[in-house]
Design a protein around this motif. Structure first.
Motif, mmCIF file in Angstrom:
data_model
loop_
_atom_site.group_PDB
_atom_site.id
_atom_site.type_symbol
_atom_site.label_atom_id
_atom_site.label_comp_id
_atom_site.label_asym_id
_atom_site.label_seq_id
_atom_site.Cartn_x
_atom_site.Cartn_y
_atom_site.Cartn_z
ATOM 1 N N LEU A 85 0.253 -7.638 2.942
ATOM 2 C CA LEU A 85 0.525 -6.871 4.157
ATOM 3 C C LEU A 85 1.846 -6.120 4.039
ATOM 4 O O LEU A 85 1.932 -4.939 4.397
ATOM 5 C CB LEU A 85 0.547 -7.793 5.383
ATOM 6 C CG LEU A 85 0.838 -7.130 6.726
ATOM 7 C CD1 LEU A 85 -0.215 -6.074 7.065
ATOM 8 C CD2 LEU A 85 0.930 -8.180 7.829
ATOM 9 N N SER A 86 2.852 -6.771 3.498
ATOM 10 C CA SER A 86 4.155 -6.121 3.331
ATOM 11 C C SER A 86 4.054 -4.922 2.397
ATOM 12 O O SER A 86 4.576 -3.836 2.709
ATOM 13 C CB SER A 86 5.181 -7.108 2.780
ATOM 14 O OG SER A 86 5.349 -8.190 3.668
ATOM 15 N N GLY A 100 2.088 2.299 2.914
ATOM 16 C CA GLY A 100 1.437 3.066 3.979
ATOM 17 C C GLY A 100 2.410 3.985 4.687
ATOM 18 O O GLY A 100 2.081 5.135 5.009
ATOM 19 N N LEU A 101 3.622 3.511 4.913
ATOM 20 C CA LEU A 101 4.654 4.358 5.521
ATOM 21 C C LEU A 101 4.973 5.540 4.616
ATOM 22 O O LEU A 101 5.105 6.675 5.083
ATOM 23 C CB LEU A 101 5.917 3.548 5.808
ATOM 24 C CG LEU A 101 7.111 4.329 6.351
ATOM 25 C CD1 LEU A 101 6.767 5.023 7.661
ATOM 26 C CD2 LEU A 101 8.311 3.421 6.522
ATOM 27 N N VAL A 130 -3.436 0.350 -2.238
ATOM 28 C CA VAL A 130 -4.716 -0.310 -2.511
ATOM 29 C C VAL A 130 -4.485 -1.747 -2.985
ATOM 30 O O VAL A 130 -5.197 -2.669 -2.572
ATOM 31 C CB VAL A 130 -5.539 0.495 -3.542
ATOM 32 C CG1 VAL A 130 -6.753 -0.287 -4.019
ATOM 33 C CG2 VAL A 130 -5.968 1.832 -2.947
ATOM 34 N N LEU A 131 -3.485 -1.957 -3.830
ATOM 35 C CA LEU A 131 -3.161 -3.315 -4.285
ATOM 36 C C LEU A 131 -2.765 -4.199 -3.107
ATOM 37 O O LEU A 131 -3.231 -5.342 -2.986
ATOM 38 C CB LEU A 131 -2.033 -3.277 -5.320
ATOM 39 C CG LEU A 131 -1.520 -4.638 -5.798
ATOM 40 C CD1 LEU A 131 -2.632 -5.442 -6.467
ATOM 41 C CD2 LEU A 131 -0.335 -4.450 -6.742
ATOM 42 N N ALA A 185 0.850 6.874 -7.475
ATOM 43 C CA ALA A 185 1.382 5.520 -7.690
ATOM 44 C C ALA A 185 1.507 4.775 -6.365
ATOM 45 O O ALA A 185 1.151 3.584 -6.268
ATOM 46 C CB ALA A 185 2.738 5.581 -8.390
ATOM 47 N N VAL A 186 2.006 5.443 -5.353
ATOM 48 C CA VAL A 186 2.152 4.820 -4.036
ATOM 49 C C VAL A 186 0.769 4.488 -3.472
ATOM 50 O O VAL A 186 0.563 3.410 -2.890
ATOM 51 C CB VAL A 186 2.959 5.725 -3.081
ATOM 52 C CG1 VAL A 186 2.915 5.209 -1.655
ATOM 53 C CG2 VAL A 186 4.403 5.841 -3.568
#
Length: 152
Positions: A73-74, A80-81, A32-33, A26-27
């Motif tokens: 980006l947010s 990403g973190l 990707v979204l 899911a993350v």
């Protein structure tokens, strides 16, 4: 640096990310979204700055696309973190990952600099240069991120 990596790897979130296939998936989908929103929006704006769709006012397009790019980006950075936490030692040692982070910082700085100057009314050559530079940076980020799956 190693104590920080070890501390990150031992957090509850890191352990959940490593042990939950569905949360990780899911993350990853959210990442990707976020990337799609960012690259789609900033790429479209960059193409306009380069000279495509001259009948569309840059200011109007930017008013719509910049918030989408910021949201993308947010989302990409937050997810990403979380993905990083699944294997911080592995990612930290990959030079390609570090290059990606530097490019994200450069791309973000470039966008902040450009938008803080409100220079959409500048010379066409200058706007084209800004658009080409931005497009190259963000496509390089995308390429580095995609290649991470095959590196290491």
């Amino acid at each position: 640096m190693e104590p920080l990596i070890e501390a990150l790897a031992s957090t509850d979130l890191a352990q959940v990310m490593r042990n939950s296939r569905w949360l990780y998936a899911a993350v990853s989908g959210g990442h990707v979204l976020g990337i799609a929103l960012l690259i789609g929006a900033i790429g479209s704006l960059d193409l306009r700055l380069i000279g495509l769709w001259p009948a569309v006012p840059v200011e109007m397009l930017a008013r719509v696309l910049v918030p989408v790019a910021v949201s993308g980006l947010s989302l990409a950075m937050m997810t990403g973190l979380m993905l990083f936490l699944a294997g911080p030692a592995d990612y930290a040692q990959m030079s390609l990952f570090r290059v990606k982070l530097v490019l994200i910082a450069v791309g973000t700085g470039h966008a902040l600099w450009f938008h803080s100057t409100n220079s959409f009314d500048g010379a066409t050559v200058a706007l084209r240069r800004v658009g080409v530079t931005s497009l190259i940076i963000w496509l390089a980020v995308l390429g580095c991120g995609r290649m991470l799956a095959f590196a290491g």
